[in-house]
Design an enzyme around this catalytic site. Structure first.
Site, PDB file in Angstrom:
ATOM      1  N   LYS A 107       0.830  -1.217   0.000  1.00 54.29           N
ATOM      2  CA  LYS A 107       0.000   0.000   0.000  1.00 54.29           C
ATOM      3  C   LYS A 107       0.856   1.255   0.000  1.00 54.29           C
ATOM      4  CE  LYS A 107      -4.452  -1.503   1.658  1.00 54.29           C
ATOM      5  NZ  LYS A 107      -5.489  -1.455   2.663  1.00 54.29           N
ATOM      6  N   LYS A 120      -5.016  -9.916  -6.608  1.00 51.64           N
ATOM      7  CA  LYS A 120      -6.275 -10.355  -5.991  1.00 51.64           C
ATOM      8  C   LYS A 120      -7.402  -9.357  -6.299  1.00 51.64           C
ATOM      9  CE  LYS A 120      -5.902  -8.100  -1.556  1.00 51.64           C
ATOM     10  NZ  LYS A 120      -6.066  -7.995  -0.173  1.00 51.64           N
ATOM     11  N   LYS A 180     -11.454  -4.020  -3.706  1.00 52.99           N
ATOM     12  CA  LYS A 180     -12.401  -2.907  -3.852  1.00 52.99           C
ATOM     13  C   LYS A 180     -11.717  -1.691  -4.452  1.00 52.99           C
ATOM     14  CE  LYS A 180     -14.606  -4.344   0.431  1.00 52.99           C
ATOM     15  NZ  LYS A 180     -14.490  -4.128   1.867  1.00 52.99           N
TER      16      LYS A 180
HETATM   17  P1  TYM Z   1     -10.996  -7.062   4.075  1.00 51.74           P
HETATM   18  O1  TYM Z   1     -12.043  -6.087   4.452  1.00 51.74           O
HETATM   19  O2  TYM Z   1     -10.010  -6.663   3.031  1.00 51.74           O
HETATM   20  O3  TYM Z   1     -11.650  -8.427   3.605  1.00 51.74           O
HETATM   21  C1  TYM Z   1     -12.641  -9.101   4.361  1.00 51.74           C
HETATM   22  C2  TYM Z   1     -12.445 -10.603   4.185  1.00 51.74           C
HETATM   23  O4  TYM Z   1     -12.467 -10.948   2.784  1.00 51.74           O
HETATM   24  C3  TYM Z   1     -11.288 -11.682   2.446  1.00 51.74           C
HETATM   25  N1  TYM Z   1     -10.877 -11.313   1.074  1.00 51.74           N
HETATM   26  C4  TYM Z   1     -10.719 -12.191   0.066  1.00 51.74           C
HETATM   27  N2  TYM Z   1     -10.878 -13.529   0.000  1.00 51.74           N
HETATM   28  C5  TYM Z   1     -10.661 -14.127  -1.199  1.00 51.74           C
HETATM   29  N3  TYM Z   1     -10.289 -13.454  -2.313  1.00 51.74           N
HETATM   30  C6  TYM Z   1     -10.104 -12.105  -2.293  1.00 51.74           C
HETATM   31  N4  TYM Z   1      -9.765 -11.454  -3.401  1.00 51.74           N
HETATM   32  C7  TYM Z   1     -10.318 -11.416  -1.062  1.00 51.74           C
HETATM   33  N5  TYM Z   1     -10.239 -10.111  -0.689  1.00 51.74           N
HETATM   34  C8  TYM Z   1     -10.573 -10.071   0.629  1.00 51.74           C
HETATM   35  C9  TYM Z   1     -10.252 -11.253   3.470  1.00 51.74           C
HETATM   36  O5  TYM Z   1      -9.234 -12.216   3.609  1.00 51.74           O
HETATM   37  C10 TYM Z   1     -11.096 -11.097   4.734  1.00 51.74           C
HETATM   38  O6  TYM Z   1     -11.264 -12.355   5.364  1.00 51.74           O
HETATM   39  N6  TYM Z   1      -7.621  -6.773   7.713  1.00 51.74           N
HETATM   40  C11 TYM Z   1      -8.910  -7.331   7.362  1.00 51.74           C
HETATM   41  C12 TYM Z   1     -10.048  -6.899   8.273  1.00 51.74           C
HETATM   42  C13 TYM Z   1      -9.835  -7.216   9.728  1.00 51.74           C
HETATM   43  C14 TYM Z   1      -9.945  -8.495  10.323  1.00 51.74           C
HETATM   44  C15 TYM Z   1      -9.735  -8.268  11.723  1.00 51.74           C
HETATM   45  C16 TYM Z   1     -10.211  -9.778   9.841  1.00 51.74           C
HETATM   46  C17 TYM Z   1      -9.551  -6.309  10.691  1.00 51.74           C
HETATM   47  N7  TYM Z   1      -9.512  -6.941  11.899  1.00 51.74           N
HETATM   48  C18 TYM Z   1      -9.780  -9.320  12.625  1.00 51.74           C
HETATM   49  C19 TYM Z   1     -10.247 -10.826  10.758  1.00 51.74           C
HETATM   50  C20 TYM Z   1     -10.044 -10.603  12.132  1.00 51.74           C
HETATM   51  C21 TYM Z   1      -9.252  -6.838   5.973  1.00 51.74           C
HETATM   52  O7  TYM Z   1      -8.785  -5.839   5.528  1.00 51.74           O
HETATM   53  O8  TYM Z   1     -10.225  -7.580   5.372  1.00 51.74           O
END
Ligand code: TYM
Length: 343
Positions: free
Chosen positions: A118, A205, A208
């Site tokens: 990032k 990947k 958004k």
């Molecule tokens: P975030 O908001 O980017 O994504 C939410 C969930 O979706 C999964 N994900 C994907 N899985 C498959 N293919 C993809 N292209 C893809 N893009 C996203 C992510 O792995 C996630 O499970 N840091 C985390 C949010 C977070 C979190 C936490 C998660 C903050 N605190 C505590 C678990 C526990 C994030 O940015 O997810």
């Protein structure tokens, strides 16, 4: 759902409210959370504090947070069985993050892939780009999200693996420095769907924040949009029998096979046989049919609940209350162990 059932294993996971959930979020994450609704104590957070680690518009964050609640429900998260909460409403996330940050080596944060990607992306667009220290601290806050609930299981997509490893390290480090306090949580990464790739650049990947929005399929996209995005997905220049197969040199086709596999419950091998004679066009039509069929009920449910602000507010109030109760218990324990005087 109450937290009275202390014997049950605790499942915690979250997503950022940075726009609509996409197919990766759905297949890699939220859809799989539903398997824990019975027999587990579930906390599903909407992590707005994480969403402000990059530049953002406050009004969008407010809207996206409410919409994210509706999307969780639309994806099958039953608020009577799971606690859906908003991270910034719960006292304890930032408090615990601070304590953990004092145990976390700076170098480990600087080596995190997400921080490197990032910050490099921001600098490549503008070499004077502002990079807030919150972006560096992001994984510590994520560790706090998990450890504050003393979670047993954390279901996530593959991109969160490194963050989960840091969480496990910090739990162990706290336990070693003070005394046994945190469970070292297990991550659960689904066998299929854990890494859904961009439709236009399948070596990246699905995300958004992709500048090319035809790369990203949102769970609320209508059938026409789904057909258009999948129809224009990158495949390959070859054609003829056997072109539909998974291999490292065919990332676009491999990604679509993966998506079709999760949408239909069939294995990639079965699909390769089924489409052995097919053209890319027929194959993509089949993927679009399956995805449209899978997402139609999600979109309908979303439209039915998103306008009901009163209901969404009630859902959050219940989830917040249960989350706060559990968070206070853990925070009190951590503060005692760390040597803070009781108030
Ligand atoms: P975030 O908001 O980017 O994504 C939410 C969930 O979706 C999964 N994900 C994907 N899985 C498959 N293919 C993809 N292209 C893809 N893009 C996203 C992510 O792995 C996630 O499970 N840091 C985390 C949010 C977070 C979190 C936490 C998660 C903050 N605190 C505590 C678990 C526990 C994030 O940015 O997810």
């Amino acid at each position: 759902m109450s937290d009275a059932s202390t014997q049950q294993q605790v499942v915690l996971t979250c997503a950022q409210p940075t726009g609509k959930l996409h197919l990766g979020n759905y297949l890699g994450a939220v859809r799989n959370w539903t398997r824990y609704l019975d027999g587990y104590e579930c906390y599903f957070g909407i992590v707005d504090l994480h969403a402000i680690t990059v530049p953002y518009v406050p009004a969008d964050l407010r809207r996206d947070t409410m919409e994210c609640i509706a999307q969780y429900i639309a994806c099958g998260i039953d608020p009577d069985k799971a606690n859906i909460f908003v991270q910034s409403h719960i006292i304890g996330h930032t408090e615990l993050a601070w304590i953990l940050s004092c145990l976390c080596p700076l170098g480990q944060l600087e080596r995190m892939t997400q921080f490197k990607d990032k910050s490099a992306k921001a600098r490549s667009e503008d070499n004077q780009a502002f990079i807030g220290s919150g972006l560096l601290q992001y994984p510590v806050l994520m560790a706090a999200d998990i450890l504050l609930y003393n979670a047993d299981i954390v279901p996530v997509g593959e991109d969160q693996k490194q963050h989960l490893e840091l969480t496990r390290d910090l739990a162990q480090k706290f336990n070693f420095t003070y005394s046994e306090t945190f469970k070292v949580p297990d991550l659960f990464i689904p066998k299929t769907g854990a890494r859904i790739m961009s439709l236009q650049n399948p070596t990246k990947k699905m995300s958004k924040s992709d500048e090319n929005q035809t790369s990203t399929l949102y769970i609320t996209d209508d059938e026409k949009t789904i057909r258009k995005k999948i129809g224009s997905a990158v495949t390959d220049s070859d054609s003829g029998p056997g072109c539909v197969r998974a291999s490292d040199d065919k990332p676009g086709v491999t990604n679509l096979l993966g998506i079709l596999g999760v949408a239909t419950g069939k294995s990639v091998e079965e699909l390769e046989k089924e489409f052995a004679e097919a053209s890319y066009k027929d194959f993509k039509d089949a993927v679009a049919d399956a995805v449209a069929k899978m997402l139609a009920p999600v979109r309908e449910k979303y439209e039915a609940v998103v306008a009901d602000k009163k209901y969404l507010t009630e859902v959050i109030k219940r989830g917040d209350d249960a989350a706060q109760k559990r968070a206070f218990k853990m925070l009190g324990k951590v503060q005692r162990k760390a040597g803070f005087v009781a108030r």
